[in-house]
Design a protein around this motif. Sequence first.
Motif, PDB file in Angstrom:
ATOM      1  N   UNK A  87       0.824  -1.214   0.000  1.00 39.76           N
ATOM      2  CA  UNK A  87       0.000   0.000   0.000  1.00 39.76           C
ATOM      3  C   UNK A  87       0.856   1.261   0.000  1.00 39.76           C
ATOM      4  N   UNK A  88       1.986   1.237   0.707  1.00 37.54           N
ATOM      5  CA  UNK A  88       2.899   2.375   0.662  1.00 37.54           C
ATOM      6  C   UNK A  88       3.413   2.594  -0.763  1.00 37.54           C
ATOM      7  N   UNK A  89       3.783   1.480  -1.407  1.00 39.39           N
ATOM      8  CA  UNK A  89       4.273   1.567  -2.778  1.00 39.39           C
ATOM      9  C   UNK A  89       3.173   2.041  -3.714  1.00 39.39           C
ATOM     10  N   UNK A  90       1.936   1.572  -3.491  1.00 39.86           N
ATOM     11  CA  UNK A  90       0.789   2.042  -4.278  1.00 39.86           C
ATOM     12  C   UNK A  90       0.624   3.548  -4.172  1.00 39.86           C
ATOM     13  N   UNK A  91       0.751   4.049  -2.952  1.00 36.63           N
ATOM     14  CA  UNK A  91       0.571   5.482  -2.733  1.00 36.63           C
ATOM     15  C   UNK A  91       1.610   6.290  -3.501  1.00 36.63           C
TER      16      UNK A  91
END
Length: 450
Positions: A87-91
């Motif tokens: 999710x961090x990478x998605x953001x």
Amino acid sequence: MSSRDSDSKEPLLRPPAGNPHQGDGDIQNKEVAVIVEHQCTNLQSLMNLMKANIGTGLLGLPYAVQHAGLLLGPLSLIVMSVICISCMYQLVKTAKRLCRQLGEEKLDYADVAGLSMDHGGIQCFHGYGYIGRFVVNTFLMITQLGFCCIYFIFMAENIQQIYQEYYTHGVPDTKIFILMLFVPVMLICFIKNLDELAPLSILAIALTIVGIFIIYGFFIVKLIHKDPRTYVLVQTNLTTNYPYFFGSAIYAFEGIGVILPLEIKMKSPDDFTFVLILGMVLVTMLYTSMGFLGYFTFGNAVAETITLALPDGLFYEVVKLMFVAAIFVTYAVQFYVPAYLIWPFLKKRLPERYHDVGNYVFRASLVFLTLVLAVSIPQLANVITLIGAFSSSALAIILPPLFEEIVRCRDGYRGWHVIRLVKNIVIFTIGFVGMGLGTFVAIQNIVKDY
């Protein structure tokens, strides 16, 4: 006109990116100059990222694993780690995609929310980006200020325990120790830039690493001596215990709020993906081993934070003080986000001659607010679970896949796009269910223990 062009809907977090000569003229030129002047190297960014994720959440993981079981807890931590890193990478990816599409230079979390809604593939969301910004900013402030409240309680409880070793009669309440911390915490929060905090973050990381090694050494000694302990592989009453574990575990992933601010401050933003993955893999290994070994060592007698389970004596008193010092610095790192969110909004409403004084008054007031909240509910484990379940899960798990789908749904759903959609739906559902159940259980426990 998009919400970014409207004075009534402009984001709180930073001046609009792009051409510095557009918008507010001299004020914006100064803001851009500050961003350029105070930039962080890769090492500084890695230190700030790890320090933002290694704190009271790590030390509370053995207690969290107790609520899931020795087998289920660590396995769940690994799964949650993979989800949170994803999710961090998605953001970050969503922010970069919006930058390319809209010609922006830098975006923060609130900008990603607003621009996703204003320019994404769902037409009915267009024009309502200010709602996305408001939601993200609200959760960010709740999360980061909640962290700061927990840091007050953690530092106070550890100092109180040390005090008890020397003065057994008339030990002041935890609230008194929280009040004593106000002035030093306020002073460190007067530091305004992350790069100026980086040397302290490096020192805090060093203290934390030494303290963690000592704790692991203590685990090994206890295990060699085969001290009696009781533990369970999987808790039986998971409907109550597992939501509590979820809230405590997701709280440990404290860094989602600083991901984009750190990326904005980097001298080499293209290296941030490497910094993110490296830092979070190290954090994941630490989380899983700490949760497993801590619960395995102490069993069901584990304390709400592992430092409170350490034995008496000068050596372990120093260890506790080392963690207090490290959390003291972490407070300032986490405090940076709500200050970064709110101050530009207030600054525009003050005459320029009051900007410096106003900034200090604002920071002191915000620290005082967290102190009042900490004094009101000095229940470390329950507050950790509440903040983790309610706001950390929203920021770390629920919103990133939602914004990615809003932005990318116009690409259509074929092949890998379908897999991405299914993955995001699963992650969103896990976060939403965990948020609801974890919040309910945490509030129930707070009311019961108050």
